[in-house]
Design an enzyme around this catalytic site. Structure first.
Site, PDB file in Angstrom:
ATOM      1  N   ARG A 188      29.480  14.473 -57.950  1.00 26.67           N
ATOM      2  CA  ARG A 188      29.733  14.722 -56.531  1.00 26.67           C
ATOM      3  C   ARG A 188      31.191  15.100 -56.337  1.00 26.67           C
ATOM      4  NH1 ARG A 188      27.031   9.878 -53.109  1.00 26.67           N
ATOM      5  NH2 ARG A 188      29.001  10.143 -51.995  1.00 26.67           N
TER       6      ARG A 188
ATOM      7  N   ARG B 145      27.134   4.292 -39.563  1.00 23.24           N
ATOM      8  CA  ARG B 145      28.416   4.118 -40.226  1.00 23.24           C
ATOM      9  C   ARG B 145      29.550   3.900 -39.235  1.00 23.24           C
ATOM     10  NH1 ARG B 145      27.237   6.916 -45.111  1.00 23.24           N
ATOM     11  NH2 ARG B 145      28.896   6.774 -46.633  1.00 23.24           N
TER      12      ARG B 145
ATOM     13  N   ARG C 225      37.462   7.215 -48.686  1.00 18.79           N
ATOM     14  CA  ARG C 225      36.137   6.760 -48.204  1.00 18.79           C
ATOM     15  C   ARG C 225      36.104   5.237 -48.080  1.00 18.79           C
ATOM     16  NH1 ARG C 225      32.730   9.378 -52.689  1.00 18.79           N
ATOM     17  NH2 ARG C 225      31.071   8.053 -51.900  1.00 18.79           N
TER      18      ARG C 225
ATOM     19  N   ARG D  24      29.412   7.986 -62.443  1.00 20.84           N
ATOM     20  CA  ARG D  24      28.212   8.373 -61.683  1.00 20.84           C
ATOM     21  C   ARG D  24      27.902   9.861 -61.836  1.00 20.84           C
ATOM     22  NH1 ARG D  24      27.466   7.104 -55.389  1.00 20.84           N
ATOM     23  NH2 ARG D  24      29.427   8.222 -55.149  1.00 20.84           N
TER      24      ARG D  24
ATOM     25  N   LYS E  51      23.838   1.372 -52.782  1.00 22.25           N
ATOM     26  CA  LYS E  51      22.823   1.576 -51.740  1.00 22.25           C
ATOM     27  C   LYS E  51      21.737   2.532 -52.218  1.00 22.25           C
ATOM     28  CE  LYS E  51      25.853   3.168 -48.730  1.00 22.25           C
ATOM     29  NZ  LYS E  51      27.131   3.112 -49.470  1.00 22.25           N
TER      30      LYS E  51
HETATM   31  P1  AP5 Z   1      25.124   4.329 -55.745  1.00 19.45           P
HETATM   32  O1  AP5 Z   1      23.742   3.781 -55.688  1.00 19.45           O
HETATM   33  O2  AP5 Z   1      25.293   5.803 -55.890  1.00 19.45           O
HETATM   34  O3  AP5 Z   1      26.011   3.755 -54.523  1.00 19.45           O
HETATM   35  P2  AP5 Z   1      25.988   4.134 -52.993  1.00 19.45           P
HETATM   36  O4  AP5 Z   1      26.254   2.846 -52.262  1.00 19.45           O
HETATM   37  O5  AP5 Z   1      24.781   4.917 -52.649  1.00 19.45           O
HETATM   38  O6  AP5 Z   1      27.326   5.010 -52.948  1.00 19.45           O
HETATM   39  P3  AP5 Z   1      27.616   6.372 -52.211  1.00 19.45           P
HETATM   40  O7  AP5 Z   1      28.904   6.884 -52.796  1.00 19.45           O
HETATM   41  O8  AP5 Z   1      26.440   7.263 -52.213  1.00 19.45           O
HETATM   42  O9  AP5 Z   1      27.881   5.843 -50.758  1.00 19.45           O
HETATM   43  P4  AP5 Z   1      28.647   6.522 -49.652  1.00 19.45           P
HETATM   44  O10 AP5 Z   1      28.244   5.642 -48.561  1.00 19.45           O
HETATM   45  O11 AP5 Z   1      30.093   6.711 -49.842  1.00 19.45           O
HETATM   46  O12 AP5 Z   1      28.144   8.059 -49.715  1.00 19.45           O
HETATM   47  P5  AP5 Z   1      27.006   8.835 -48.953  1.00 19.45           P
HETATM   48  O13 AP5 Z   1      26.358   9.737 -49.900  1.00 19.45           O
HETATM   49  O14 AP5 Z   1      26.187   7.909 -48.149  1.00 19.45           O
HETATM   50  O15 AP5 Z   1      25.853   3.571 -56.954  1.00 19.45           O
HETATM   51  C1  AP5 Z   1      27.158   3.937 -57.329  1.00 19.45           C
HETATM   52  C2  AP5 Z   1      27.264   3.948 -58.855  1.00 19.45           C
HETATM   53  O16 AP5 Z   1      27.126   2.608 -59.329  1.00 19.45           O
HETATM   54  C3  AP5 Z   1      26.155   4.741 -59.529  1.00 19.45           C
HETATM   55  O17 AP5 Z   1      26.700   5.376 -60.664  1.00 19.45           O
HETATM   56  C4  AP5 Z   1      25.132   3.684 -59.943  1.00 19.45           C
HETATM   57  O18 AP5 Z   1      24.390   4.076 -61.074  1.00 19.45           O
HETATM   58  C5  AP5 Z   1      26.019   2.492 -60.220  1.00 19.45           C
HETATM   59  N1  AP5 Z   1      25.365   1.241 -59.883  1.00 19.45           N
HETATM   60  C6  AP5 Z   1      24.619   1.000 -58.777  1.00 19.45           C
HETATM   61  N2  AP5 Z   1      24.197  -0.273 -58.780  1.00 19.45           N
HETATM   62  C7  AP5 Z   1      24.702  -0.836 -59.921  1.00 19.45           C
HETATM   63  C8  AP5 Z   1      24.636  -2.137 -60.492  1.00 19.45           C
HETATM   64  N3  AP5 Z   1      23.960  -3.101 -59.883  1.00 19.45           N
HETATM   65  N4  AP5 Z   1      25.282  -2.381 -61.645  1.00 19.45           N
HETATM   66  C9  AP5 Z   1      25.988  -1.390 -62.257  1.00 19.45           C
HETATM   67  N5  AP5 Z   1      26.091  -0.128 -61.774  1.00 19.45           N
HETATM   68  C10 AP5 Z   1      25.458   0.138 -60.617  1.00 19.45           C
HETATM   69  O19 AP5 Z   1      27.883   9.714 -47.931  1.00 19.45           O
HETATM   70  C11 AP5 Z   1      28.699  10.776 -48.383  1.00 19.45           C
HETATM   71  C12 AP5 Z   1      29.491  11.353 -47.223  1.00 19.45           C
HETATM   72  O20 AP5 Z   1      28.609  11.892 -46.224  1.00 19.45           O
HETATM   73  C13 AP5 Z   1      30.371  10.360 -46.459  1.00 19.45           C
HETATM   74  O21 AP5 Z   1      31.610  10.156 -47.087  1.00 19.45           O
HETATM   75  C14 AP5 Z   1      30.495  11.065 -45.102  1.00 19.45           C
HETATM   76  O22 AP5 Z   1      31.432  12.116 -45.148  1.00 19.45           O
HETATM   77  C15 AP5 Z   1      29.120  11.669 -44.909  1.00 19.45           C
HETATM   78  N6  AP5 Z   1      28.201  10.783 -44.182  1.00 19.45           N
HETATM   79  C16 AP5 Z   1      27.070  10.199 -44.685  1.00 19.45           C
HETATM   80  N7  AP5 Z   1      26.482   9.416 -43.766  1.00 19.45           N
HETATM   81  C17 AP5 Z   1      27.254   9.521 -42.650  1.00 19.45           C
HETATM   82  C18 AP5 Z   1      27.185   8.927 -41.361  1.00 19.45           C
HETATM   83  N8  AP5 Z   1      26.205   8.078 -41.034  1.00 19.45           N
HETATM   84  N9  AP5 Z   1      28.143   9.247 -40.462  1.00 19.45           N
HETATM   85  C19 AP5 Z   1      29.136  10.095 -40.757  1.00 19.45           C
HETATM   86  N10 AP5 Z   1      29.268  10.686 -41.968  1.00 19.45           N
HETATM   87  C20 AP5 Z   1      28.339  10.398 -42.903  1.00 19.45           C
HETATM   88 MG    MG Z   2      24.425   6.919 -52.065  1.00 20.42          MG
END
Ligand code: AP5
Ligand code: MG
Length: 339
Positions: A221, A149, A232, A188, A75
């Protein structure tokens, strides 16, 4: 059940320490906090039927998009690419929370343990975090990454946007197999202040361990260890994935697979749902590599939002592609004495 439970929660008032990067939050957050959460649920599933709600003053169809997918689906990476290429702003709730945690704000203090253990931050708190930013974005194309979410967050967001006459126009579901995701996460690295994401094999930084734009060190992270990541992923399946049905109902389309493929159509080519232009569009994109996912995503955007402009000034991109930067710039401009 979740919606009803959350609707009965009481509001808390959230105070943040003064912080230049987060200064634009408090006023809008207070106005959200003062409205009753139960009232926010009313009529939230009624689609907005006005064509003009999907268009700006120049009659350009506006991109108001949710980038949906499992943790690690890409994402942040894909939102970053879109923002770099097109005139779009993106907002990642994960990045915002990490910024709060680093700055030790009240929100950061409340979120720190929850994020570290792979849980979900309470819905009302998240709604404040998000809407106080979104309210600055009339007549702008934007992407939400990581929000909503939960079903309750989806309902609250929908009601909020409909009240503003700025309904969602696109939900993209990135459908990536679990085993692919798990292998990505161990590689990552992130630049915390900007949210830029790197991967040692897929998109490595120019200099190992340092951000391409600022030269600052990259970090891992804390929630990227295998045990927390498994939690997660589990949370995604139990709590977040039901949102896909919610959006499918809202758009009255089927999500995946696309309805009718032409017999000669390439398997990775998208089949579009036929629907009136004012409707929310929901699109699943499957794939394991960027070569598969990125072209499909671009096709969706170009075809559904022909008014989207590519950026021309790369210096401007670097300064302003982060939503926080854009809002901070607007607040500074507003506080300057006029000549
Ligand atoms: P990346 O782009 O980092 O993936 P992502 O989908 O953004 O993954 P996240 O781990 O950031 O998602 P998340 O939803 O768990 O965490 P968030 O920060 O939102 O890509 C992942 C890896 O793959 C990277 O190394 C990238 O380079 C590689 N990659 C990407 N595309 C690729 C491709 N096509 N081919 C090969 N490699 C590729 O949330 C963190 C925490 O915050 C949550 O756990 C929760 O506690 C809290 N939180 C956030 N939002 C909320 C909410 N709305 N409600 C409640 N709690 C929340
Ligand atoms: Mg992300």
């Amino acid at each position: 059940m979740q919606i009803i439970r959350n609707a009965s929660l009481t509001q808390r008032s959230i105070r943040t320490r003064p912080n230049p990067r987060l200064s634009a939050w408090s006023a809008a957050a207070r106005s959200i906090a003062s409205s009753s959460p139960a009232s926010l649920f009313r009529n939230s599933l009624q689609p907005v039927a006005h064509d003009e709600a999907q268009s700006d003053s120049r009659n350009v169809r506006m991109l108001r998009m949710i980038m949906f997918g499992k943790p690690g689906a890409g994402k942040g990476t894909l939102s970053g690419r879109l923002v770099k290429k097109y005139d779009i702003l993106s907002l990642s709730t994960g990045d915002l929370l990490r910024m709060h945690i680093q700055d030790k704000t009240e929100i950061g203090r409340m979120a720190k343990e929850i994020v570290a253990h792979g849980g979900l931050v309470p819905d009302e708190l998240m709604l404040q975090v998000v809407t106080s930013k979104l309210d600055h974005l009339h007549n702008k194309h934007w992407i939400l990454d990581g929000f909503p979410r939960t079903l309750a967050q989806g309902e609250l967001l929908n009601t909020h946007l409909n009240k503003q006459n700025t309904p969602l126009s696109l939900v993209v579901n990135l459908d990536v197999p679990d085993d692919i995701i798990l292998s990505r996460i161990s590689d990552r690295w992130v630049h915390l202040p900007s949210g830029r994401v790197y991967n040692l094999s897929y998109n490595p930084p120019k200099v190992e361990g340092f951000d391409d734009e600022t030269g600052e060190p990259l970090t891992k992270r804390p929630d990227d260890n295998p045990e927390i990541f498994a939690r997660r992923l589990e949370k995604f399946y139990s709590t977040t994935s039901p949102l896909l049905d919610f959006y499918a109902r809202l758009s009255q389309t089927r999500i995946s697979p696309p309805p009718h493929r032409h017999p000669h159509q390439h398997p990775h080519q998208l089949a579009f749902h036929t629907k009136p232009p004012h409707r929310l569009m929901v699109q699943s994109i499957s794939g394991t590599t960027s070569d598969e996912i990125w072209p499909q995503l671009e096709t969706v955007l170009k075809e559904a939002f022909p008014g989207l402009k590519e950026r021309v000034d790369s210096a401007d991109i670097r300064r302003r592609h982060s939503l926080s930067d854009a809002i901070a710039a607007a607040s500074v401009a507003a506080s300057m004495p006029s000549k």
